[in-house]
Design an enzyme around this catalytic site. Structure first.
Site, PDB file in Angstrom:
ATOM      1  N   ARG A  55      22.785 -51.314  58.124  1.00 18.24           N
ATOM      2  CA  ARG A  55      22.587 -51.834  59.422  1.00 18.24           C
ATOM      3  C   ARG A  55      22.721 -53.317  59.860  1.00 18.24           C
ATOM      4  O   ARG A  55      22.142 -53.330  61.834  1.00 18.24           O
ATOM      5  CB  ARG A  55      21.089 -51.566  61.091  1.00 18.24           C
ATOM      6  CG  ARG A  55      20.875 -50.616  59.940  1.00 18.24           C
ATOM      7  CD  ARG A  55      19.613 -49.252  60.881  1.00 18.24           C
ATOM      8  NE  ARG A  55      19.147 -48.479  60.984  1.00 18.24           N
ATOM      9  CZ  ARG A  55      18.778 -48.002  59.506  1.00 18.24           C
ATOM     10  NH1 ARG A  55      18.467 -48.757  58.374  1.00 18.24           N
ATOM     11  NH2 ARG A  55      18.426 -45.584  59.498  1.00 18.24           N
ATOM     12  N   LYS A  91      35.817 -57.449  67.752  1.00 16.32           N
ATOM     13  CA  LYS A  91      36.230 -55.936  67.858  1.00 16.32           C
ATOM     14  C   LYS A  91      36.772 -55.726  66.489  1.00 16.32           C
ATOM     15  O   LYS A  91      37.418 -56.154  65.479  1.00 16.32           O
ATOM     16  CB  LYS A  91      37.661 -56.337  68.482  1.00 16.32           C
ATOM     17  CG  LYS A  91      37.615 -55.367  69.511  1.00 16.32           C
ATOM     18  CD  LYS A  91      39.070 -54.992  70.511  1.00 16.32           C
ATOM     19  CE  LYS A  91      38.618 -54.882  71.554  1.00 16.32           C
ATOM     20  NZ  LYS A  91      40.067 -54.224  72.391  1.00 16.32           N
ATOM     21  N   GLU A 110      51.582 -61.969  69.606  1.00 12.87           N
ATOM     22  CA  GLU A 110      50.728 -62.064  70.067  1.00 12.87           C
ATOM     23  C   GLU A 110      50.427 -63.080  71.109  1.00 12.87           C
ATOM     24  O   GLU A 110      49.247 -63.626  71.708  1.00 12.87           O
ATOM     25  CB  GLU A 110      49.257 -61.756  69.286  1.00 12.87           C
ATOM     26  CG  GLU A 110      49.288 -60.083  68.693  1.00 12.87           C
ATOM     27  CD  GLU A 110      48.785 -59.578  69.707  1.00 12.87           C
ATOM     28  OE1 GLU A 110      48.195 -59.231  70.884  1.00 12.87           O
ATOM     29  OE2 GLU A 110      48.215 -58.241  68.811  1.00 12.87           O
ATOM     30  N   LYS A 155      41.367 -66.278  74.689  1.00 14.91           N
ATOM     31  CA  LYS A 155      40.623 -65.177  74.086  1.00 14.91           C
ATOM     32  C   LYS A 155      39.506 -65.829  74.086  1.00 14.91           C
ATOM     33  O   LYS A 155      38.087 -64.261  74.217  1.00 14.91           O
ATOM     34  CB  LYS A 155      41.262 -64.873  72.606  1.00 14.91           C
ATOM     35  CG  LYS A 155      40.336 -63.931  72.144  1.00 14.91           C
ATOM     36  CD  LYS A 155      41.452 -62.982  71.435  1.00 14.91           C
ATOM     37  CE  LYS A 155      40.448 -61.424  71.323  1.00 14.91           C
ATOM     38  NZ  LYS A 155      41.171 -60.609  70.449  1.00 14.91           N
ATOM     39  N   GLU A 174      34.792 -55.018  76.918  1.00 12.18           N
ATOM     40  CA  GLU A 174      35.627 -55.099  77.070  1.00 12.18           C
ATOM     41  C   GLU A 174      35.402 -53.702  78.307  1.00 12.18           C
ATOM     42  O   GLU A 174      35.641 -52.439  78.451  1.00 12.18           O
ATOM     43  CB  GLU A 174      36.535 -54.208  76.357  1.00 12.18           C
ATOM     44  CG  GLU A 174      37.856 -53.583  76.319  1.00 12.18           C
ATOM     45  CD  GLU A 174      38.728 -53.778  75.529  1.00 12.18           C
ATOM     46  OE1 GLU A 174      39.705 -52.408  75.751  1.00 12.18           O
ATOM     47  OE2 GLU A 174      39.135 -54.007  74.531  1.00 12.18           O
ATOM     48  N   ARG A 189      38.418 -57.618  79.488  1.00  7.90           N
ATOM     49  CA  ARG A 189      38.955 -58.366  78.326  1.00  7.90           C
ATOM     50  C   ARG A 189      39.922 -56.919  77.506  1.00  7.90           C
ATOM     51  O   ARG A 189      40.589 -57.485  77.214  1.00  7.90           O
ATOM     52  CB  ARG A 189      37.941 -58.103  76.821  1.00  7.90           C
ATOM     53  CG  ARG A 189      38.082 -58.083  76.218  1.00  7.90           C
ATOM     54  CD  ARG A 189      36.649 -57.945  74.918  1.00  7.90           C
ATOM     55  NE  ARG A 189      37.453 -57.872  73.726  1.00  7.90           N
ATOM     56  CZ  ARG A 189      36.937 -58.414  72.426  1.00  7.90           C
ATOM     57  NH1 ARG A 189      35.551 -58.443  72.331  1.00  7.90           N
ATOM     58  NH2 ARG A 189      37.698 -58.379  71.303  1.00  7.90           N
ATOM     59  N   ASN A 247      44.959 -56.346  76.290  1.00 11.94           N
ATOM     60  CA  ASN A 247      45.263 -55.021  75.039  1.00 11.94           C
ATOM     61  C   ASN A 247      47.106 -54.928  76.320  1.00 11.94           C
ATOM     62  O   ASN A 247      47.289 -54.243  76.165  1.00 11.94           O
ATOM     63  CB  ASN A 247      44.456 -53.812  75.594  1.00 11.94           C
ATOM     64  CG  ASN A 247      43.275 -54.007  75.023  1.00 11.94           C
ATOM     65  OD1 ASN A 247      43.418 -54.151  72.941  1.00 11.94           O
ATOM     66  ND2 ASN A 247      42.316 -53.461  75.464  1.00 11.94           N
ATOM     67  N   HIS A 288      49.508 -52.304  73.953  1.00  7.62           N
ATOM     68  CA  HIS A 288      49.305 -52.524  72.795  1.00  7.62           C
ATOM     69  C   HIS A 288      49.005 -50.781  73.315  1.00  7.62           C
ATOM     70  O   HIS A 288      48.774 -49.733  71.844  1.00  7.62           O
ATOM     71  CB  HIS A 288      47.352 -52.684  72.685  1.00  7.62           C
ATOM     72  CG  HIS A 288      47.931 -54.110  72.250  1.00  7.62           C
ATOM     73  ND1 HIS A 288      47.864 -55.249  72.708  1.00  7.62           N
ATOM     74  CD2 HIS A 288      46.853 -54.426  71.117  1.00  7.62           C
ATOM     75  CE1 HIS A 288      47.701 -56.003  72.131  1.00  7.62           C
ATOM     76  NE2 HIS A 288      47.090 -55.593  70.809  1.00  7.62           N
ATOM     77  N   HIS A 332      50.516 -49.167  70.509  1.00  8.78           N
ATOM     78  CA  HIS A 332      49.886 -48.426  68.831  1.00  8.78           C
ATOM     79  C   HIS A 332      50.096 -46.852  69.168  1.00  8.78           C
ATOM     80  O   HIS A 332      49.612 -45.954  68.201  1.00  8.78           O
ATOM     81  CB  HIS A 332      48.358 -47.485  69.766  1.00  8.78           C
ATOM     82  CG  HIS A 332      47.338 -49.229  69.987  1.00  8.78           C
ATOM     83  ND1 HIS A 332      46.247 -49.157  69.580  1.00  8.78           N
ATOM     84  CD2 HIS A 332      47.548 -50.710  68.564  1.00  8.78           C
ATOM     85  CE1 HIS A 332      45.920 -50.536  69.771  1.00  8.78           C
ATOM     86  NE2 HIS A 332      46.367 -51.032  68.806  1.00  8.78           N
ATOM     87  N   HIS A 377      51.615 -54.757  63.336  1.00  2.00           N
ATOM     88  CA  HIS A 377      51.162 -54.515  64.718  1.00  2.00           C
ATOM     89  C   HIS A 377      51.708 -55.335  65.685  1.00  2.00           C
ATOM     90  O   HIS A 377      52.015 -55.064  66.408  1.00  2.00           O
ATOM     91  CB  HIS A 377      49.196 -55.123  64.269  1.00  2.00           C
ATOM     92  CG  HIS A 377      49.348 -54.585  65.520  1.00  2.00           C
ATOM     93  ND1 HIS A 377      48.344 -53.436  66.448  1.00  2.00           N
ATOM     94  CD2 HIS A 377      48.717 -56.370  66.216  1.00  2.00           C
ATOM     95  CE1 HIS A 377      48.005 -54.234  68.086  1.00  2.00           C
ATOM     96  NE2 HIS A 377      47.684 -55.405  68.218  1.00  2.00           N
TER      97      HIS A 377
END
Length: 364
Positions: free
Chosen positions: A118, A140, A182, A224, A234, A238, A242, A245, A249, A262
């Protein structure tokens, strides 16, 4: 060494940027919770940087797991190898998981740290430009599913990020360019001055000038960190990170993970977002030209170059974390340095743009 701080209250942590940091045992050890350390890396990074990491951790209880390199391995089966190592060597709740590698290693190791017993301590040591400016910062973590990229994961912050810029000397040119995509993103979404700086310093960055790289990494991480500090999970601001993205993606998933890096997919996605912004009348033609020119200069694609149909693109984009109540939200541009997240656009323009891009002959 440059030190930035990501301010998240009790979850705040430093970001260190500089040369030779991987060998700085004191720097690394001050962020470990106890003697048990699992180093997670891959079969490309391990021959280059695992020994220096071992030396910095000498005298501690160290174990390692070496994963195969590539986005195509960022799934449940390979991810489970991290748990196999943690359980086989009886790691306890005071252990530290150390990610040594690029974005895939960092995402998988961080997600494993979030889940093991956990939650255990996690340290990021990114070795690619993309990881140093983006994926290692902000918490993330996650893995891919055949139906969607990064759809399984958690927000889980590291104890620190140690970005040793010397590791960029062994980075292939293609990986360097992917990372620069990026970097460009920060200029587009919120830092027009940085965008202008990149226009005049892209040659130095591609030539791996240490001073230029350090400045680009610091400026990117600072941007960032400011965004994440204001919106860790997010829920609003935030999502601007993206840019490109949702399209990117879709390219990665549709082509098959690993076919495109990526950053390459994000680069094409940013150009698509800028194109759509211009068609909507929000972005002027000169800003679109400058965006495309800088991305081209960085050496990454400006078009998807895939055989994905417009219909397939839309189907893949529908599996996106920014979908709310069935509505597709996109990060679009109003100017260089100003972006927004919106579903308030005429879908006809999106469909026409996707039709135009799907007609471009595939080259990859």
């Amino acid at each position: 060494m440059i030190t930035l701080n990501l301010d998240l209250g009790k979850r705040s942590y430093p970001i260190y940027i500089g040369r030779g940091l991987l060998g700085d045992a004191g720097l690394l050890r001050r962020h470990l919770t106890a003697s048990q350390v699992l180093v997670v890396t891959n079969d490309v990074v391990a021959p280059l940087y695992l020994d220096p990491a071992r030396q910095a951790l000498a005298g501690l209880s160290i174990n390692e797991v070496v994963l195969p390199d590539g986005e195509q391995y960022k799934g449940l089966e390979v991810w489970n190898r991290i748990f196999d190592a943690l359980l086989t060597h009886r790691f306890n709740r005071r252990c530290t998981v150390l990610a040594l590698g690029g974005g895939v290693v960092g995402d998988m190791a961080g997600f494993a740290a979030a889940c093991y017993q956990r939650g255990v301590a996690f340290v990021q040591v990114p070795t690619t430009l993309l990881a140093q400016v983006d994926s290692s910062v902000g918490g993330k973590t996650g893995i891919n599913h055949p139906l969607g990229k990064n759809m399984i994961g958690a927000f889980y912050q590291p104890r620190c990020v140690i970005a040793d810029t010397d590791t960029l000397s062994t980075l292939p040119d293609r990986e360097l360019s992917a990372g620069l995509a990026e970097v460009i993103k920060y200029g587009l979404i919120r830092d027009s001055g940085f965008f202008s700086w990149l226009e005049s310093h892209m040659g130095a960055l591609l030539a791996r000038d240490p001073q230029a790289l350090a400045q680009a990494i610091e400026r990117s991480c600072r941007n960032k960190a400011e965004v994440v500090a204001g919106d860790e999970r997010e829920e609003g601001l935030r999502a601007l990170l993206n840019l490109g993205h949702t399209f990117g993606h879709a390219i990665e998933t549709g082509m098959g993970y690993g076919k495109w890096l990526h950053g390459e997919a994000v680069a094409a996605g940013m150009c698509m977002a800028a194109d759509l912004s211009q068609r909507l009348g929000w972005l002027d033609a000169d800003a679109l030209r400058r965006t495309t020119a800088l991305i081209t200069q960085a050496g990454v694609p400006v078009t998807p170059l895939t055989r994905l149909s417009a219909r397939r693109f839309l189907d893949l984009m529908a599996v996106d974390k920014k979908i709310l109540d069935g509505s597709l939200r996109l990060v679009l541009l109003q100017s260089i340095g100003k972006a927004l997240v919106t579903d308030a656009f005429d879908p006809t323009h999106l469909h026409r743009m996707l039709d135009d891009y799907s007609a471009i002959p595939a080259r990859l």
